[in-house]
Design an enzyme around this catalytic site. Structure first.
Site, PDB file in Angstrom:
ATOM      1  N   ASP A  83     -11.925  19.307 -58.805  1.00 55.07           N
ATOM      2  CA  ASP A  83     -11.320  17.936 -58.819  1.00 55.07           C
ATOM      3  C   ASP A  83     -10.686  17.739 -57.721  1.00 55.07           C
ATOM      4  OD1 ASP A  83     -10.899  15.704 -60.580  1.00 55.07           O
ATOM      5  OD2 ASP A  83      -8.598  16.450 -60.779  1.00 55.07           O
ATOM      6  N   GLU A 135     -15.204   8.430 -56.541  1.00 51.36           N
ATOM      7  CA  GLU A 135     -14.125   7.593 -57.092  1.00 51.36           C
ATOM      8  C   GLU A 135     -13.999   6.458 -56.266  1.00 51.36           C
ATOM      9  OE1 GLU A 135      -9.295   7.864 -58.261  1.00 51.36           O
ATOM     10  OE2 GLU A 135     -10.204   9.572 -57.217  1.00 51.36           O
TER      11      GLU A 135
END
Length: 280
Positions: A83, A135
């Protein structure tokens, strides 16, 4: 049983009538059996995500070996995801160790540089059938020691999202639509119209970071509007620490340490079961 990438895991989730996959932050190895217990209770596939700090603390290979062993023995389809990683060399380390999914976080960069670096990660990952998350936008709050102040929050735009997806071919996109990392004392305000428009424009799975601070109703709505991966970490950590503080405080120094940790793990399982129920 080998590990699954996100696309493979999501396809399994859909056959079990889930609209989204929960991706849960593992903070220590002691939590790991609790994750699999929750997956078994809900008949859900399992996505476990690791911060670079946790990966460096425990060791990339130990994480892979431990997750693979439990996935096989418990017969739970599992994805192991790195992550929020901005360092491509750390992503390479995770891939070499056997992680099945990675996130390149270039949200702090210009969109041109973010696209360039994401493409470089995808070129590496595709060779090993690894899924890649990107992202756009800046989500507020703090995670793993990295904080974004309120004045630096920026919401994902439809135009940027479409360009980013078209030019990178990323598997899933984390979007900033009102959630906050680390929020557990209040509730986030999701911008549902923005979310629905991004989903329509990109046509790929979208990721909701900061899932702890989202109300149940908002979560159920979000997974119908294009959110197919939901990150949850803070709530489990808070419950685990709270239980440990209580049991360690009451325990004796010659008690087996497992007696202190079992209630904490049970609390983690309860949190996961509650969250997973919202993804149908």
């Amino acid at each position: 049983m080998g590990l699954y990438n996100f696309n493979e895991l999501y396809n399994i989730a859909k056959t079990r009538e889930f609209k989204a996959v929960g991706s849960f932050n593992l903070h220590c190895l002691e939590m790991l059996p609790a994750f699999f217990k929750a997956a078994q209770k809900t008949n859900s596939p399992l996505m476990i995500q690791i911060s670079t700090g946790t990966a460096q603390y425990l060791g990339y290979r130990l994480l892979v070996d431990s997750v693979c062993s439990l996935a096989e023995s418990q017969n739970v389809p599992t994805c192991l995801h790195l992550d929020h990683c901005s360092n491509i060399s750390d992503i390479q380390t995770a891939i070499d160790a056997g992680f099945s999914s990675v996130m390149y976080d270039g949200s702090h960069l210009s969109i041109d540089e973010n696209i360039k670096n994401t493409c470089a990660v995808i070129n590496i990952a595709r060779q090993s059938n690894i899924s890649v998350e990107g992202e756009l936008g800046a989500i507020g709050g703090a995670e793993d020691g990295k904080a974004t102040a309120a004045e630096h929050i920026s919401f994902t735009t439809v135009e940027d999202a479409k360009r980013y997806v078209d030019e990178t071919g990323v598997n899933m996109l984390a979007v900033s639509v009102g959630t906050v990392h680390g929020l557990y004392t209040g509730k986030a305000q999701i911008q549902h119209q923005r979310l629905a428009e991004i989903s329509e424009a990109t046509q790929i799975p979208l990721v909701l970071h900061g899932g702890t601070g989202v109300s149940d109703d908002d979560m159920r709505r979000a997974v119908t509007e294009g959110i197919n991966k939901v990150n949850v970490g803070t709530e489990m950590n808070v419950q685990w620490v709270a239980q440990c503080k209580s049991t360690f405080d009451k325990g004796k120094v010659n008690d087996s340490v497992r007696k202190f940790l079992i209630p904490a793990n049970d609390a983690v399982t309860r949190v996961l079961v509650e969250k997973i129920s919202l993804f149908k």
